[in-house]
Design a protein around this motif. Structure first.
Motif, PDB file in Angstrom:
ATOM      1  N   SER A  55     -51.548  28.562 -34.087  1.00 19.06           N
ATOM      2  CA  SER A  55     -52.373  27.725 -33.224  1.00 19.06           C
ATOM      3  C   SER A  55     -52.393  26.261 -33.667  1.00 19.06           C
ATOM      4  O   SER A  55     -53.125  25.455 -33.097  1.00 19.06           O
ATOM      5  CB  SER A  55     -53.813  28.269 -33.182  1.00 19.06           C
ATOM      6  N   GLU A  56     -51.582  25.900 -34.664  1.00 19.16           N
ATOM      7  CA  GLU A  56     -51.559  24.519 -35.173  1.00 19.16           C
ATOM      8  C   GLU A  56     -50.127  23.990 -35.125  1.00 19.16           C
ATOM      9  O   GLU A  56     -49.294  24.356 -35.944  1.00 19.16           O
ATOM     10  CB  GLU A  56     -52.102  24.463 -36.603  1.00 19.16           C
ATOM     11  N   LYS A  57     -49.875  23.104 -34.159  1.00 16.76           N
ATOM     12  CA  LYS A  57     -48.503  22.657 -33.928  1.00 16.76           C
ATOM     13  C   LYS A  57     -47.933  21.873 -35.102  1.00 16.76           C
ATOM     14  O   LYS A  57     -46.756  22.053 -35.458  1.00 16.76           O
ATOM     15  CB  LYS A  57     -48.414  21.821 -32.650  1.00 16.76           C
ATOM     16  N   ASN A  58     -48.705  21.018 -35.716  1.00 12.60           N
ATOM     17  CA  ASN A  58     -48.177  20.225 -36.831  1.00 12.60           C
ATOM     18  C   ASN A  58     -47.778  21.110 -38.011  1.00 12.60           C
ATOM     19  O   ASN A  58     -46.746  20.884 -38.652  1.00 12.60           O
ATOM     20  CB  ASN A  58     -49.197  19.179 -37.272  1.00 12.60           C
ATOM     21  N   ALA A  59     -48.596  22.124 -38.266  1.00 11.79           N
ATOM     22  CA  ALA A  59     -48.271  23.056 -39.345  1.00 11.79           C
ATOM     23  C   ALA A  59     -47.021  23.860 -38.992  1.00 11.79           C
ATOM     24  O   ALA A  59     -46.173  24.125 -39.864  1.00 11.79           O
ATOM     25  CB  ALA A  59     -49.449  23.987 -39.597  1.00 11.79           C
ATOM     26  N   LEU A  60     -46.888  24.216 -37.730  1.00  9.20           N
ATOM     27  CA  LEU A  60     -45.692  24.933 -37.285  1.00  9.20           C
ATOM     28  C   LEU A  60     -44.447  24.075 -37.440  1.00  9.20           C
ATOM     29  O   LEU A  60     -43.400  24.547 -37.903  1.00  9.20           O
ATOM     30  CB  LEU A  60     -45.844  25.358 -35.824  1.00  9.20           C
ATOM     31  N   LYS A  61     -44.560  22.837 -37.047  1.00 13.14           N
ATOM     32  CA  LYS A  61     -43.427  21.911 -37.154  1.00 13.14           C
ATOM     33  C   LYS A  61     -42.967  21.795 -38.608  1.00 13.14           C
ATOM     34  O   LYS A  61     -41.763  21.833 -38.902  1.00 13.14           O
ATOM     35  CB  LYS A  61     -43.814  20.550 -36.598  1.00 13.14           C
ATOM     36  N   LYS A  62     -43.920  21.671 -39.526  1.00 15.68           N
ATOM     37  CA  LYS A  62     -43.605  21.573 -40.942  1.00 15.68           C
ATOM     38  C   LYS A  62     -42.907  22.840 -41.435  1.00 15.68           C
ATOM     39  O   LYS A  62     -41.900  22.772 -42.150  1.00 15.68           O
ATOM     40  CB  LYS A  62     -44.889  21.338 -41.746  1.00 15.68           C
ATOM     41  N   LEU A  63     -43.419  24.006 -41.037  1.00 15.41           N
ATOM     42  CA  LEU A  63     -42.819  25.267 -41.458  1.00 15.41           C
ATOM     43  C   LEU A  63     -41.399  25.405 -40.918  1.00 15.41           C
ATOM     44  O   LEU A  63     -40.487  25.845 -41.631  1.00 15.41           O
ATOM     45  CB  LEU A  63     -43.685  26.433 -40.988  1.00 15.41           C
ATOM     46  N   THR A  95     -47.574  30.552 -27.840  1.00 16.12           N
ATOM     47  CA  THR A  95     -46.148  30.490 -27.497  1.00 16.12           C
ATOM     48  C   THR A  95     -45.745  29.063 -27.151  1.00 16.12           C
ATOM     49  O   THR A  95     -44.704  28.567 -27.604  1.00 16.12           O
ATOM     50  CB  THR A  95     -45.854  31.428 -26.307  1.00 16.12           C
ATOM     51  N   ARG A  96     -46.572  28.401 -26.354  1.00 21.39           N
ATOM     52  CA  ARG A  96     -46.280  27.004 -25.976  1.00 21.39           C
ATOM     53  C   ARG A  96     -46.249  26.102 -27.205  1.00 21.39           C
ATOM     54  O   ARG A  96     -45.341  25.268 -27.353  1.00 21.39           O
ATOM     55  CB  ARG A  96     -47.326  26.508 -24.984  1.00 21.39           C
ATOM     56  N   LEU A  97     -47.206  26.269 -28.112  1.00 20.46           N
ATOM     57  CA  LEU A  97     -47.260  25.429 -29.306  1.00 20.46           C
ATOM     58  C   LEU A  97     -46.039  25.636 -30.194  1.00 20.46           C
ATOM     59  O   LEU A  97     -45.475  24.675 -30.733  1.00 20.46           O
ATOM     60  CB  LEU A  97     -48.542  25.722 -30.093  1.00 20.46           C
ATOM     61  N   LEU A  98     -45.625  26.889 -30.349  1.00 18.58           N
ATOM     62  CA  LEU A  98     -44.445  27.171 -31.174  1.00 18.58           C
ATOM     63  C   LEU A  98     -43.206  26.547 -30.551  1.00 18.58           C
ATOM     64  O   LEU A  98     -42.369  25.955 -31.262  1.00 18.58           O
ATOM     65  CB  LEU A  98     -44.263  28.677 -31.339  1.00 18.58           C
ATOM     66  N   ALA A  99     -43.064  26.658 -29.239  1.00 14.43           N
ATOM     67  CA  ALA A  99     -41.893  26.091 -28.563  1.00 14.43           C
ATOM     68  C   ALA A  99     -41.894  24.570 -28.650  1.00 14.43           C
ATOM     69  O   ALA A  99     -40.844  23.948 -28.874  1.00 14.43           O
ATOM     70  CB  ALA A  99     -41.867  26.546 -27.110  1.00 14.43           C
ATOM     71  N   GLU A 100     -43.049  23.958 -28.467  1.00 10.66           N
ATOM     72  CA  GLU A 100     -43.133  22.501 -28.584  1.00 10.66           C
ATOM     73  C   GLU A 100     -42.802  22.057 -30.002  1.00 10.66           C
ATOM     74  O   GLU A 100     -42.095  21.053 -30.202  1.00 10.66           O
ATOM     75  CB  GLU A 100     -44.532  22.031 -28.186  1.00 10.66           C
ATOM     76  N   ALA A 101     -43.297  22.795 -30.996  1.00 13.70           N
ATOM     77  CA  ALA A 101     -42.993  22.466 -32.387  1.00 13.70           C
ATOM     78  C   ALA A 101     -41.493  22.608 -32.644  1.00 13.70           C
ATOM     79  O   ALA A 101     -40.892  21.787 -33.358  1.00 13.70           O
ATOM     80  CB  ALA A 101     -43.778  23.379 -33.326  1.00 13.70           C
ATOM     81  N   ALA A 102     -40.869  23.610 -32.054  1.00 13.64           N
ATOM     82  CA  ALA A 102     -39.430  23.819 -32.239  1.00 13.64           C
ATOM     83  C   ALA A 102     -38.630  22.652 -31.666  1.00 13.64           C
ATOM     84  O   ALA A 102     -37.609  22.242 -32.237  1.00 13.64           O
ATOM     85  CB  ALA A 102     -39.005  25.125 -31.581  1.00 13.64           C
ATOM     86  N   LEU A 103     -39.077  22.109 -30.539  1.00 11.17           N
ATOM     87  CA  LEU A 103     -38.375  20.979 -29.930  1.00 11.17           C
ATOM     88  C   LEU A 103     -38.584  19.694 -30.727  1.00 11.17           C
ATOM     89  O   LEU A 103     -37.683  18.855 -30.816  1.00 11.17           O
ATOM     90  CB  LEU A 103     -38.859  20.770 -28.492  1.00 11.17           C
ATOM     91  N   GLU A 104     -39.768  19.533 -31.286  1.00 13.11           N
ATOM     92  CA  GLU A 104     -40.087  18.301 -32.019  1.00 13.11           C
ATOM     93  C   GLU A 104     -39.569  18.316 -33.446  1.00 13.11           C
ATOM     94  O   GLU A 104     -39.346  17.252 -34.045  1.00 13.11           O
ATOM     95  CB  GLU A 104     -41.603  18.086 -32.021  1.00 13.11           C
ATOM     96  N   ALA A 105     -39.380  19.490 -33.999  1.00 16.27           N
ATOM     97  CA  ALA A 105     -38.937  19.593 -35.394  1.00 16.27           C
ATOM     98  C   ALA A 105     -37.467  19.211 -35.528  1.00 16.27           C
ATOM     99  O   ALA A 105     -36.662  19.393 -34.617  1.00 16.27           O
ATOM    100  CB  ALA A 105     -39.156  21.014 -35.906  1.00 16.27           C
ATOM    101  N   ASN A 106     -37.132  18.691 -36.692  1.00 15.67           N
ATOM    102  CA  ASN A 106     -35.739  18.348 -36.996  1.00 15.67           C
ATOM    103  C   ASN A 106     -35.044  19.587 -37.552  1.00 15.67           C
ATOM    104  O   ASN A 106     -34.893  19.765 -38.765  1.00 15.67           O
ATOM    105  CB  ASN A 106     -35.700  17.203 -38.008  1.00 15.67           C
ATOM    106  N   ILE A 107     -34.634  20.476 -36.626  1.00 17.34           N
ATOM    107  CA  ILE A 107     -33.976  21.723 -37.019  1.00 17.34           C
ATOM    108  C   ILE A 107     -32.754  21.941 -36.117  1.00 17.34           C
ATOM    109  O   ILE A 107     -32.706  21.420 -34.998  1.00 17.34           O
ATOM    110  CB  ILE A 107     -34.913  22.943 -36.906  1.00 17.34           C
TER     111      ILE A 107
END
Length: 331
Positions: A55-63, A95-107
């Protein structure tokens, strides 16, 4: 790490089999679980455990950036909740937060696979001669199905996401706990049904689902895809019990319970759970789902694009499941 996959919901029934199938394809699996989850059954698979806060997009992005994931397989979700808001919070919003984090993350993301459900489409009338397809207009009849459909809509809005969606029908197999209730009932000598109206049902053995899911994860990298998944057959309402009888040699007594009685019981259970943090096992929506006339779906898209060929008939799957329940002293 071009072969690294993050699998959410990894401690669940389907999650175990997804890890096993992914490892067979040479993927390095990072299993996303809660710190409170029982993961003892995963120790022999030896995945890398990670503990995301969905439920925390910034933490997801970091992970995600720390893991440098090439693939994300999102199978986490709530199959039982007290209301639609609770379903939506877990199944759609996270689900939306994880997908948004996946798009924003440098992966180096190649594929985001979402484990949805045939419940997102809902059943069709028994009179429909054509099976449910990926383009069947969605009419979910449960809050769970509506939450899965909402998650699909959120993901569709993320146009840059390399998305694949899997919609399995009723899944059974070793470690499953909901249909296990039916196994226990049959084993005790009772073969019970709600009402007498005819039904078309569909099933998929968990190993077939896991195999085709990993295939979908690794294929079709340049386009978006959605696949309904079953074993390809339509079954009448007695087929599962008949397979049980064939496998076990047992002959439970077949009875039909009036729909009205079950709806009354569901109402009482809902009222009784009103002030409890735990959702009731049976509610009005569950009765509607269990009595729905037609869940038969086509798997032609998966056969054509993923070369999906289910290996397990219903009887073969029931036999392996039954043996697992016996060997592991569930029955």
């Amino acid at each position: 790490m071009s072969n690294r996959v993050l699998i959410t919901g990894a401690s669940g029934f389907i999650g175990y089999h997804l890890i096993e199938a992914a490892q067979k394809e040479g993927l390095e699996v990072h299993a996303a679980v809660r710190r409170s989850s029982n993961v003892s059954h995963l120790r022999t698979l030896n995945p890398v455990f990670v503990y995301p806060e969905l439920s925390e997009k910034n933490a997801l992005k970091k992970l995600l950036e720390e893991g440098e994931y090439t693939y994300i397989l999102h199978a986490a979700g709530a199959t039982r909740a007290k209301n639609s808001q609770a379903y939506n919070a877990v199944n759609a919003d996270c689900t939306r937060l994880l997908a948004e984090a996946a798009l924003e993350a440098n992966i180096p993301l190649k594929r985001f696979l979402f484990m949805s459900s045939l419940a997102a489409l809902g059943p069709v009338p028994y009179s429909d001669e054509q099976p449910i397809t990926e383009s069947t207009p969605p009419m979910p009849i449960t809050s769970y199905g509506k939450s899965k459909l909402l998650a699909e809509k959120y993901l569709e809005e993320l146009k840059e996401l390399p998305l694949t969606t899997i919609r399995p029908t009723a899944v059974y197999g070793p470690r499953e706990k909901d249909l296990f209730i039916l196994f226990k009932t049959l084993n005790k000598g009772l073969d019970a049904y709600i009402g007498t109206d005819p039904q078309r049902l569909s099933f998929v053995y968990v190993k077939d689902l896991a195999e085709v899911t990993i295939s979908a994860l690794l294929k079709g990298q340049n386009k978006r895809n959605v696949y309904n998944i079953s074993d390809g057959f339509a079954y009448d309402r007695y087929a599962l019990a008949d397979s049980f009888k064939t496998v076990t040699g047992k002959h439970p007594r077949r009875v039909h319970l009036p729909v009205g009685v079950l709806k009354l019981a569901a109402n009482i259970m809902e009222l009784g759970a009103a002030f409890s943090p735990v959702a009731p096992v049976v509610n009005r929506e569950k009765v509607n789902e269990l009595t729905a006339p037609n869940w038969y779906c086509s798997i032609e898209a998966a056969q054509r694009e993923l070369d999906y060929r289910p290996k397990y008939s219903l009887t073969a799957g029931i036999a392996e499941t039954w043996q697992w329940y016996i060997s592991n002293r569930w029955l």
